[in-house]
Design a protein around this motif. Structure first.
Motif, PDB file in Angstrom:
ATOM      1  N   GLN A  52       0.821  -1.218   0.000  1.00 43.77           N
ATOM      2  CA  GLN A  52       0.000   0.000   0.000  1.00 43.77           C
ATOM      3  C   GLN A  52       0.854   1.267   0.000  1.00 43.77           C
ATOM      4  N   SER A  53       2.174   1.097   0.047  1.00 41.26           N
ATOM      5  CA  SER A  53       2.983   2.249   0.447  1.00 41.26           C
ATOM      6  C   SER A  53       4.217   2.494  -0.410  1.00 41.26           C
ATOM      7  N   ALA A  54       4.195   2.050  -1.660  1.00 38.54           N
ATOM      8  CA  ALA A  54       5.396   2.191  -2.486  1.00 38.54           C
ATOM      9  C   ALA A  54       5.841   3.657  -2.563  1.00 38.54           C
ATOM     10  N   GLU A  55       4.893   4.540  -2.833  1.00 42.02           N
ATOM     11  CA  GLU A  55       5.219   5.964  -2.975  1.00 42.02           C
ATOM     12  C   GLU A  55       5.686   6.546  -1.633  1.00 42.02           C
ATOM     13  N   LEU A  56       4.986   6.188  -0.559  1.00 40.96           N
ATOM     14  CA  LEU A  56       5.362   6.673   0.771  1.00 40.96           C
ATOM     15  C   LEU A  56       6.777   6.221   1.131  1.00 40.96           C
ATOM     16  N   LEU A  57       7.074   4.963   0.849  1.00 43.68           N
ATOM     17  CA  LEU A  57       8.402   4.435   1.193  1.00 43.68           C
ATOM     18  C   LEU A  57       9.492   5.122   0.365  1.00 43.68           C
ATOM     19  N   ASP A  58       9.199   5.404  -0.898  1.00 38.62           N
ATOM     20  CA  ASP A  58      10.160   6.154  -1.723  1.00 38.62           C
ATOM     21  C   ASP A  58      10.425   7.528  -1.103  1.00 38.62           C
ATOM     22  N   ASN A  59       9.318   8.182  -0.680  1.00 39.89           N
ATOM     23  CA  ASN A  59       9.457   9.517  -0.076  1.00 39.89           C
ATOM     24  C   ASN A  59      10.315   9.463   1.186  1.00 39.89           C
ATOM     25  N   ILE A  60      10.106   8.438   1.984  1.00 41.66           N
ATOM     26  CA  ILE A  60      10.882   8.312   3.229  1.00 41.66           C
ATOM     27  C   ILE A  60      12.362   8.098   2.902  1.00 41.66           C
ATOM     28  N   ARG A  61      12.611   7.254   1.910  1.00 39.64           N
ATOM     29  CA  ARG A  61      14.015   7.009   1.518  1.00 39.64           C
ATOM     30  C   ARG A  61      14.659   8.307   1.037  1.00 39.64           C
ATOM     31  N   ASN A  62      13.875   9.116   0.314  1.00 47.73           N
ATOM     32  CA  ASN A  62      14.441  10.327  -0.288  1.00 47.73           C
ATOM     33  C   ASN A  62      14.597  11.487   0.684  1.00 47.73           C
ATOM     34  N   THR A  63      13.693  11.570   1.681  1.00 45.58           N
ATOM     35  CA  THR A  63      13.711  12.768   2.535  1.00 45.58           C
ATOM     36  C   THR A  63      13.933  12.481   4.017  1.00 45.58           C
ATOM     37  N   GLY A  64      13.499  11.321   4.481  1.00 51.11           N
ATOM     38  CA  GLY A  64      13.604  10.999   5.905  1.00 51.11           C
ATOM     39  C   GLY A  64      12.615  11.757   6.772  1.00 51.11           C
ATOM     40  N   ARG A  65      11.805  12.595   6.161  1.00 53.31           N
ATOM     41  CA  ARG A  65      10.870  13.423   6.937  1.00 53.31           C
ATOM     42  C   ARG A  65       9.488  12.762   6.960  1.00 53.31           C
ATOM     43  N   VAL A  66       8.955  12.603   8.144  1.00 58.62           N
ATOM     44  CA  VAL A  66       7.641  11.962   8.268  1.00 58.62           C
ATOM     45  C   VAL A  66       6.754  12.731   9.251  1.00 58.62           C
ATOM     46  N   ALA A  67       5.456  12.538   9.068  1.00 57.51           N
ATOM     47  CA  ALA A  67       4.456  13.003  10.042  1.00 57.51           C
ATOM     48  C   ALA A  67       3.531  11.825  10.304  1.00 57.51           C
ATOM     49  N   SER A  68       3.146  11.663  11.538  1.00 53.63           N
ATOM     50  CA  SER A  68       2.200  10.586  11.848  1.00 53.63           C
ATOM     51  C   SER A  68       1.161  11.122  12.823  1.00 53.63           C
ATOM     52  N   VAL A  69      -0.088  10.670  12.644  1.00 55.27           N
ATOM     53  CA  VAL A  69      -1.136  11.077  13.581  1.00 55.27           C
ATOM     54  C   VAL A  69      -1.717   9.848  14.254  1.00 55.27           C
ATOM     55  N   PHE A  70      -2.106  10.059  15.497  1.00 54.98           N
ATOM     56  CA  PHE A  70      -2.688   9.009  16.332  1.00 54.98           C
ATOM     57  C   PHE A  70      -3.978   9.590  16.901  1.00 54.98           C
ATOM     58  N   ASN A  71      -5.109   8.957  16.577  1.00 55.29           N
ATOM     59  CA  ASN A  71      -6.413   9.513  16.976  1.00 55.29           C
ATOM     60  C   ASN A  71      -7.246   8.435  17.645  1.00 55.29           C
ATOM     61  N   LEU A  72      -7.772   8.766  18.815  1.00 62.03           N
ATOM     62  CA  LEU A  72      -8.638   7.829  19.521  1.00 62.03           C
ATOM     63  C   LEU A  72     -10.091   8.192  19.207  1.00 62.03           C
ATOM     64  N   PRO A  73     -10.792   7.326  18.456  1.00 65.82           N
ATOM     65  CA  PRO A  73     -12.144   7.698  18.007  1.00 65.82           C
ATOM     66  C   PRO A  73     -13.086   8.062  19.153  1.00 65.82           C
ATOM     67  N   SER A  74     -12.998   7.380  20.273  1.00 67.61           N
ATOM     68  CA  SER A  74     -13.982   7.606  21.334  1.00 67.61           C
ATOM     69  C   SER A  74     -13.818   8.959  22.013  1.00 67.61           C
ATOM     70  N   SER A  75     -12.629   9.540  21.949  1.00 70.25           N
ATOM     71  CA  SER A  75     -12.415  10.806  22.657  1.00 70.25           C
ATOM     72  C   SER A  75     -12.011  11.952  21.740  1.00 70.25           C
ATOM     73  N   ASN A  76     -11.740  11.648  20.475  1.00 70.73           N
ATOM     74  CA  ASN A  76     -11.220  12.643  19.517  1.00 70.73           C
ATOM     75  C   ASN A  76      -9.798  13.087  19.850  1.00 70.73           C
ATOM     76  N   ARG A  77      -9.235  12.559  20.926  1.00 70.92           N
ATOM     77  CA  ARG A  77      -7.870  12.970  21.275  1.00 70.92           C
ATOM     78  C   ARG A  77      -6.937  12.592  20.125  1.00 70.92           C
ATOM     79  N   THR A  78      -6.157  13.545  19.700  1.00 70.11           N
ATOM     80  CA  THR A  78      -5.299  13.334  18.530  1.00 70.11           C
ATOM     81  C   THR A  78      -3.933  13.949  18.779  1.00 70.11           C
ATOM     82  N   VAL A  79      -2.912  13.203  18.407  1.00 77.36           N
ATOM     83  CA  VAL A  79      -1.532  13.666  18.558  1.00 77.36           C
ATOM     84  C   VAL A  79      -0.830  13.502  17.216  1.00 77.36           C
ATOM     85  N   GLN A  80      -0.040  14.486  16.850  1.00 79.44           N
ATOM     86  CA  GLN A  80       0.776  14.357  15.642  1.00 79.44           C
ATOM     87  C   GLN A  80       2.247  14.405  16.046  1.00 79.44           C
TER      88      GLN A  80
END
Lengths: 158, 445
Positions: A52-80
């Protein structure tokens, strides 16, 4: 970077996604199947599907820069979390129980919202040889719980 | 583009929240959750702009945009590549999204936090399905296209406006399986909508009114656009909340308040669709349900097409070739009747009519009834024509777009519901008769 509360939070039944940009700034993202902390909590490892991630993995190899989000549906609490040293590691089958546990916790979260279990399990269905681990050191962290404080650095938000 | 956006619209409803990825000028990615994606057409979507956050900063700094959307029906995931075009802060699209967001905010405990600042419009450059396992979608509860076809067939058999209105609500109930609905007509002169037919409520509410601009129905009328909300929320409640607001604004005297508007007190899903012809608003179809997300894009499409067909048919049934009015006194006088007299009181200021102290109707329909009963009382007249009413200086119809036929249906239905011994019966195109079972005592106030 992550205090114990946020470290625990990202390993609950949160929805996880990971993004990286191409050199022309076009971003790409994939769903994470689970995550764990390594190196005494200094690094985050997120499991994604290679198919599912060929393009994403290429981007990571090329830049090393990532963002990730973690969201708990029951509380809407979200962290990036963001990092600039992301790299790709082979998936260690010893981490399969982490994914199984994450799917179980996520189901507990979304079934009360009317989600069908078979549909959620299909979204998380994977084979070991299709998995890959992306590891990075969080260099910036933000609250993204919906509201005017969304985007504030962790710790600055109430 | 290999996939057509219209075929994956369930992903836009936000049942599984979508993700948006952007990139700052330094090449740092940013990820966020989406509250709302609105389908505009196969090449365009709109996203809700609620806060000036990193996503917005990146977009204004010319970031390419990627969405990750997931179908709650199949688990299929799609990546969309978008290009930002512009932001709209008013108008039909903005109001559609603002209403929908109010429902989402209420449902997610974000009422008061989610406020739409703008509708960001994007061109869809590409849609790709993310590889992965999916499940078969469950069958839809109704085949909307087939229900529409059967409905249109049934409407085509009507030769009067009354039949048309009856069939229209009947089809919504039986063909579309919609249990709670109203058909409201537009009173252009007064900026009101009045209920002409309903299904699924303890009281029909025929004759009840709502101002243009109030609640889901009123905003639909004002913007001439469908408004669809998937979750209970107080912001777009119509009923009492709307009335209280109007009363607070000092407009209560202009609004029909004696007849309660029907409606579910705990509606979760609401949809209002305008009935327009040639740029003129004729009325609004309103449907509701106690279930969350009961009406989707397919139901909206079907009802928009249905409303278009209904609007043309309504116009067709407004008689253009009204019969000439008959000279006064030419008809056979009605026979005398016995019994306790009915007291009919007319308040000229509002054209309100009361029967034995019970409120019946006001406005144009009230003026019409008063004229009919006055002529009956003076010279036992029972036969009337639409054309005669149009030119009668006592009624003061608001011009060519008077919807006279609809007002006569309203009056006829109110009289039927009241069952006081006064009846109107259509006797031909543009012609009707009045029957009165008891002696009348007319009082002008």
């Amino acid at each position: 970077m992550l205090d114990s509360d946020h470290a625990a939070f990202i390993q609950t039944g949160v929805s996880i996604s990971l993004a990286a940009c191409a050199v022309d700034r076009l971003p790409c993202m994939s769903r994470g199947l689970g995550c764990k902390l390594i190196d005494g909590g200094r690094q985050v490892a997120i499991f994604i599907k290679r198919s599912q991630s060929a393009e994403l993995l290429d981007n990571i190899r090329n830049t090393g820069r990532v963002a990730s989000v973690f969201n708990l549906p029951s509380s809407n609490r979200t962290v990036q979390l963001k990092g600039v040293d992301a790299h790709i590691q082979p998936f260690d089958p010893a981490d399969l129980p982490v994914i199984a546990s994450h799917v179980s916790l996520f189901l507990d979260e979304v079934i009360p919202f009317g989600m069908q279990e078979n549909m959620i399990r299909a979204m998380f269905a994977c084979t070991v040889d299709d998995l890959v681990t992306v590891v990075y050191s969080p260099s910036a962290a933000f609250t993204q719980t919906p509201g005017p404080k969304a985007g504030d650095p962790l710790g600055a938000a109430s | 583009m290999s996939l057509r956006l219209e075929t994956i619209r369930e992903c836009l409803e936000g049942i599984i929240p979508g993700h948006i990825a952007t990139c700052d000028r330094a090449g740092m990615p940013n990820l966020a959750y989406l509250s709302q994606v609105e389908f505009i057409d196969n090449e365009h979507v709109a996203l809700s702009y609620q806060f000036f956050n990193r996503t917005r900063q990146n977009i204004l700094a010319d970031s390419p945009v990627r969405l990750l959307l997931t179908s709650h029906l199949t688990g299929a995931q799609y990546r969309l590549t978008l290009h930002y075009l512009r932001t709209e802060a008013a108008g039909p699209l903005f109001e559609q999204m603002r209403a929908k967001l109010a429902g989402i905010a209420s449902h997610t405990g974000m009422a008061g936090i989610f406020q739409l600042l703008g509708a960001d419009i994007y061109r869809v450059l590409n849609i790709e399905q993310v590889p992965g396992e999916t499940v078969a979608p469950p069958p839809p509860p109704v085949n909307c296209l087939n229900a529409l076809r059967r409905t249109v067939d049934r409407l085509a058999t009507c030769n009067t406006l009354e039949c048309l209105l009856e069939k229209a609500v009947d089809c919504l109930e039986k063909e579309f399986g919609i249990a709670h609905l109203m058909l409201l007509m537009h009173d252009e002169a007064r900026g009101r909508l009045y209920t002409l037919a309903s299904r699924g409520y303890p009281e029909s509410g025929i004759g009840s009114e709502i101002p243009v601009g109030a609640g889901v129905i009123g905003i639909c009328a004002r913007e001439r656009t469908p408004i669809r909300i998937g979750f209970t929320n107080s912001e777009y409640a119509y009923g009492r909340t709307v009335r209280d607001g109007i009363a607070a604004d000092g407009q209560a005297d202009a609004l029909e308040t004696a007849i309660p508007l029907p409606g579910l007190p705990d509606a979760a899903s609401q949809m209002a669709v305008p009935i327009s012809v040639a740029g003129r608003l004729l009325g609004v179809l309103y449907v509701e349900s106690v279930s969350d997300l009961h009406f989707g894009y397919d139901e909206e499409d079907a009802l928009v097409a249905f409303a278009a067909q209904l609007g043309l048919a309504i116009v067709h049934h407004q008689p253009a070739d009204d019969q000439p009015d008959e000279p006064a006194g030419s008809e056979e006088a009605a026979p005398a009747v016995a019994g306790t007299p009915l007291t009919i009181r007319h308040f000229a200021a509002t054209d309100s009519v009361f029967i034995d102290d019970d409120y019946l109707i006001k406005g144009v329909a009230g003026a019409i009834l008063w004229v009919l009963l006055s002529d009956f009382a003076e010279r036992r007249r029972t036969s009337f024509t639409n054309k005669g009413l149009r030119v009668d200086p006592r009624i003061r119809l608001p011009g060519v777009s008077d919807n006279l036929e609809a007002r006569l249906v309203l009056l006829q239905r109110r009289l039927e519901e009241r069952d006081a011994g006064i009846r109107l019966t259509k006797t031909g195109r543009g012609r009707f008769s009045l029957a009165v079972d008891r002696p009348l005592q007319l009082l002008e106030s």
